[in-house]
Design a protein around this motif. Structure first.
Motif, mmCIF file in Angstrom:
data_model
loop_
_atom_site.group_PDB
_atom_site.id
_atom_site.type_symbol
_atom_site.label_atom_id
_atom_site.label_comp_id
_atom_site.label_asym_id
_atom_site.label_seq_id
_atom_site.Cartn_x
_atom_site.Cartn_y
_atom_site.Cartn_z
ATOM 1 N N TRP A 163 0.800 -1.222 0.000
ATOM 2 C CA TRP A 163 0.000 0.000 0.000
ATOM 3 C C TRP A 163 0.835 1.276 0.000
ATOM 4 C CZ3 TRP A 163 -3.311 -2.191 4.549
ATOM 5 C CH2 TRP A 163 -4.240 -3.103 4.039
ATOM 6 N N THR A 164 2.117 1.174 0.372
ATOM 7 C CA THR A 164 2.911 2.399 0.546
ATOM 8 C C THR A 164 4.110 2.502 -0.394
ATOM 9 O OG1 THR A 164 4.164 1.334 2.343
ATOM 10 C CG2 THR A 164 2.254 2.654 2.978
ATOM 11 N N ALA A 165 4.673 1.376 -0.821
ATOM 12 C CA ALA A 165 5.871 1.411 -1.655
ATOM 13 C C ALA A 165 5.499 1.374 -3.138
ATOM 14 C CB ALA A 165 6.778 0.225 -1.323
ATOM 15 N N GLU A 166 6.305 2.010 -3.956
ATOM 16 C CA GLU A 166 6.080 1.950 -5.399
ATOM 17 C C GLU A 166 6.177 0.509 -5.874
ATOM 18 O OE1 GLU A 166 5.107 2.824 -9.190
ATOM 19 O OE2 GLU A 166 4.922 4.079 -7.410
ATOM 20 N N GLN A 167 7.191 -0.209 -5.403
ATOM 21 C CA GLN A 167 7.305 -1.650 -5.610
ATOM 22 C C GLN A 167 7.703 -2.267 -4.282
ATOM 23 O OE1 GLN A 167 9.930 -1.374 -9.347
ATOM 24 N NE2 GLN A 167 8.807 -3.283 -9.657
ATOM 25 N N ALA A 168 7.115 -3.408 -3.982
ATOM 26 C CA ALA A 168 7.338 -4.025 -2.674
ATOM 27 C C ALA A 168 7.991 -5.391 -2.830
ATOM 28 C CB ALA A 168 6.017 -4.175 -1.932
ATOM 29 N N SER A 169 8.970 -5.637 -1.958
ATOM 30 C CA SER A 169 9.601 -6.957 -1.874
ATOM 31 C C SER A 169 9.562 -7.415 -0.425
ATOM 32 C CB SER A 169 11.050 -6.906 -2.352
ATOM 33 O OG SER A 169 11.124 -6.571 -3.723
ATOM 34 N N PHE A 170 9.472 -8.730 -0.258
ATOM 35 C CA PHE A 170 9.410 -9.275 1.094
ATOM 36 C C PHE A 170 9.880 -10.715 1.050
ATOM 37 C CE2 PHE A 170 7.215 -11.539 4.547
ATOM 38 C CZ PHE A 170 7.514 -10.731 5.642
ATOM 39 N N ASP A 171 10.730 -11.094 1.988
ATOM 40 C CA ASP A 171 11.194 -12.476 2.107
ATOM 41 C C ASP A 171 10.866 -12.971 3.511
ATOM 42 O OD1 ASP A 171 12.605 -13.364 -0.375
ATOM 43 O OD2 ASP A 171 13.697 -11.491 -0.007
ATOM 44 N N GLY A 172 9.812 -13.733 3.627
ATOM 45 C CA GLY A 172 9.419 -14.275 4.916
ATOM 46 C C GLY A 172 9.505 -15.776 4.928
ATOM 47 N N ARG A 173 9.148 -16.338 6.042
ATOM 48 C CA ARG A 173 9.147 -17.793 6.142
ATOM 49 C C ARG A 173 7.999 -18.392 5.337
ATOM 50 N NH1 ARG A 173 8.934 -21.370 11.780
ATOM 51 N NH2 ARG A 173 8.965 -23.430 10.759
ATOM 52 N N TYR A 174 6.878 -17.661 5.244
ATOM 53 C CA TYR A 174 5.677 -18.204 4.627
ATOM 54 C C TYR A 174 5.289 -17.512 3.322
ATOM 55 C CZ TYR A 174 5.329 -20.106 9.335
ATOM 56 O OH TYR A 174 5.595 -20.751 10.516
ATOM 57 N N TYR A 175 5.651 -16.238 3.162
ATOM 58 C CA TYR A 175 5.229 -15.461 1.996
ATOM 59 C C TYR A 175 6.411 -14.694 1.419
ATOM 60 C CZ TYR A 175 0.765 -16.159 4.454
ATOM 61 O OH TYR A 175 -0.309 -16.696 5.117
ATOM 62 N N ARG A 176 6.344 -14.452 0.096
ATOM 63 C CA ARG A 176 7.404 -13.716 -0.590
ATOM 64 C C ARG A 176 6.800 -12.758 -1.615
ATOM 65 N NH1 ARG A 176 8.449 -18.627 0.308
ATOM 66 N NH2 ARG A 176 7.420 -19.315 -1.596
ATOM 67 N N LEU A 177 7.486 -11.641 -1.798
ATOM 68 C CA LEU A 177 7.170 -10.685 -2.857
ATOM 69 C C LEU A 177 8.435 -10.375 -3.628
ATOM 70 C CD1 LEU A 177 5.015 -7.945 -1.025
ATOM 71 C CD2 LEU A 177 4.170 -9.695 -2.594
ATOM 72 N N ARG A 178 8.282 -10.099 -4.935
ATOM 73 C CA ARG A 178 9.425 -9.726 -5.759
ATOM 74 C C ARG A 178 9.061 -8.483 -6.567
ATOM 75 N NH1 ARG A 178 11.424 -12.648 -2.774
ATOM 76 N NH2 ARG A 178 12.602 -14.579 -3.106
ATOM 77 N N GLN A 179 9.456 -7.320 -6.066
ATOM 78 C CA GLN A 179 9.231 -6.058 -6.790
ATOM 79 C C GLN A 179 7.796 -5.968 -7.301
ATOM 80 O OE1 GLN A 179 11.624 -3.402 -7.201
ATOM 81 N NE2 GLN A 179 12.381 -4.615 -5.473
ATOM 82 N N ALA A 180 6.857 -6.160 -6.402
ATOM 83 C CA ALA A 180 5.439 -6.219 -6.769
ATOM 84 C C ALA A 180 4.811 -4.830 -6.770
ATOM 85 C CB ALA A 180 4.692 -7.127 -5.797
ATOM 86 N N PHE A 181 4.012 -4.558 -7.790
ATOM 87 C CA PHE A 181 3.226 -3.327 -7.850
ATOM 88 C C PHE A 181 1.852 -3.559 -7.211
ATOM 89 C CE2 PHE A 181 6.163 -2.737 -11.408
ATOM 90 C CZ PHE A 181 6.553 -1.410 -11.239
ATOM 91 N N CYS A 182 1.300 -2.510 -6.630
ATOM 92 C CA CYS A 182 -0.087 -2.530 -6.169
ATOM 93 C C CYS A 182 -0.684 -1.173 -6.498
ATOM 94 C CB CYS A 182 -0.169 -2.810 -4.662
ATOM 95 S SG CYS A 182 -1.872 -2.912 -4.022
ATOM 96 N N ASN A 183 -1.091 -1.023 -7.732
ATOM 97 C CA ASN A 183 -1.679 0.229 -8.200
ATOM 98 C C ASN A 183 -3.062 -0.043 -8.777
ATOM 99 O OD1 ASN A 183 0.594 1.830 -7.582
ATOM 100 N ND2 ASN A 183 1.614 1.132 -9.462
ATOM 101 N N PRO A 184 -4.025 0.843 -8.517
ATOM 102 C CA PRO A 184 -3.883 2.079 -7.750
ATOM 103 C C PRO A 184 -3.768 1.817 -6.252
ATOM 104 C CG PRO A 184 -6.171 1.752 -8.323
ATOM 105 C CD PRO A 184 -5.401 0.661 -9.019
ATOM 106 N N LYS A 185 -3.132 2.753 -5.568
ATOM 107 C CA LYS A 185 -3.031 2.658 -4.123
ATOM 108 C C LYS A 185 -4.406 2.943 -3.491
ATOM 109 C CE LYS A 185 1.469 2.141 -4.173
ATOM 110 N NZ LYS A 185 1.997 0.769 -4.078
ATOM 111 N N PRO A 186 -4.569 2.596 -2.216
ATOM 112 C CA PRO A 186 -5.807 2.969 -1.530
ATOM 113 C C PRO A 186 -6.007 4.486 -1.536
ATOM 114 C CG PRO A 186 -4.531 1.406 -0.220
ATOM 115 C CD PRO A 186 -3.654 1.828 -1.346
ATOM 116 N N VAL A 187 -7.252 4.895 -1.491
ATOM 117 C CA VAL A 187 -7.561 6.319 -1.365
ATOM 118 C C VAL A 187 -7.049 6.858 -0.034
ATOM 119 C CG1 VAL A 187 -9.462 7.978 -1.148
ATOM 120 C CG2 VAL A 187 -9.547 6.183 -2.901
ATOM 121 N N GLN A 188 -7.259 6.090 1.030
ATOM 122 C CA GLN A 188 -6.843 6.522 2.366
ATOM 123 C C GLN A 188 -5.328 6.401 2.494
ATOM 124 O OE1 GLN A 188 -9.929 5.266 5.539
ATOM 125 N NE2 GLN A 188 -10.145 3.719 3.944
#
Length: 309
Positions: free
Chosen positions: A142-167
């Motif tokens: 919701w906040t980063a232009e592209q998001a990455s995350f390396d967890g034990r259970y979930y992963r992201l690789r330079q993921a977009f989430c557009n459009p962002k929330p209004v709030q």
């Protein structure tokens, strides 16, 4: 002191979209802060075979039936939707509703439903760990232009989430539950709202624990709204209340409503809410019975809510 808010939860089991839309529209006109659904695939309090629509699809439709009422799910089961997809769904629904989404999220609990729909039901420690990773992922998307995350259970690789929330920075996050060691730590680290269905004494015991978790992460506990959720049984006077309780006893329900139910006349409920407010609770989300019936929702708004304006 934060404003005192009153909201409703409308069960989706055994009802119809038309009845829900009518109830939400009436709640909006009566001045309720928000309306909430549950996240179950079939009846929990009713027969499992009863109609039970999927909550996110339903919320999207109900958002278009209202204009100012805020809404959310109390609470979304993290296990049922992949967290990056859930973040995308929430951002989209916040756009569709012009910034009215309340984002409630929990670790999940209903084992029978997990099994029925083919989901693994890991121990609570793993479900809470998954919830924590999901919260990091949602906030990042919701906040980063592209998001990455390396967890034990979930992963992201330079993921977009557009459009962002209004709030901005994102819809208010509500975490539900009462676990003192892990759950309240997650509330302190991630939540704008904490929801729990306990007694006044429960809140008196747990709020100081939440405050200690907040101190550990450098968070002002006053920035977290404390909310109560449960059944509300209201009648206009003692005679009507006694008659209703007698009918319930005759049907075999007895007097054991449980800790998540408040029972009384308007004057009695006002006194009870003042006890909760003194303990630190400022948001009350009540279930008033069958969605098709508007009487209790209207009576509460007309007789209880004005005492806190």
């Amino acid at each position: 002191m934060p404003p005192v808010r009153f909201s409703i939860q409308t069960p989706i089991e055994g009802t119809t979209f038309a009845a829900l839309a009518r109830h939400w529209q009436r709640a909006e006109a009566l001045g309720y802060h928000s309306a909430w659904l549950d996240d179950h695939f079939y009846g929990v309090a009713t027969r499992p075979s009863d109609d039970s629509p999927e909550c996110w699809t339903l919320m999207a439709a109900l958002a278009r039936e209202t204009t100012t009422l805020r809404f959310g799910t109390l609470v979304v089961c993290n296990s049922y939707r992949h967290p990056p997809l859930l973040a995308k769904m929430a951002a989209t629904l916040d756009q569709v509703s012009d910034g009215r989404l309340e984002f409630g999220l929990g670790a999940g609990w209903f084992e029978q439903e997990y099994i029925a729909y083919g989901y693994d039901f890991p121990p609570i420690a793993e479900r809470l760990a998954r919830l924590e990773e999901a919260l990091h992922i949602c906030r990042a998307l919701w906040t980063a232009e592209q998001a990455s995350f390396d967890g034990r259970y979930y992963r992201l690789r330079q993921a977009f989430c557009n459009p962002k929330p209004v709030q901005r920075p994102y819809p208010p996050i509500m975490i539900g539950g009462g676990g003192e060691r892990v759950l309240l730590r997650l509330v302190a680290a991630h939540a704008d709202r904490w929801n729990f269905g306990g007694t006044v004494d429960d809140f008196r015991r747990k709020i100081p624990i939440l405050e200690r978790h907040c101190a550990a992460v450098g968070r002002d506990p006053a920035t977290i709204e404390k909310s109560w959720f449960g059944n509300v049984i209201i009648e206009p006077d003692q005679a009507a209340l006694d008659a209703r309780l007698a009918k319930r006893r005759a049907r075999g329900h007895g007097d054991a409503y449980g800790l998540n139910t408040l029972v009384g006349t308007p004057e009695q409920l006002i006194a009870t809410f003042r006890e909760y407010i003194a303990a630190g609770v400022t948001h009350f989300i009540g279930m008033f019975g069958r969605v098709e019936r508007l009487g209790a929702t209207e009576l509460f708004a007309e007789t209880v809510m004005p005492a806190f304006r």
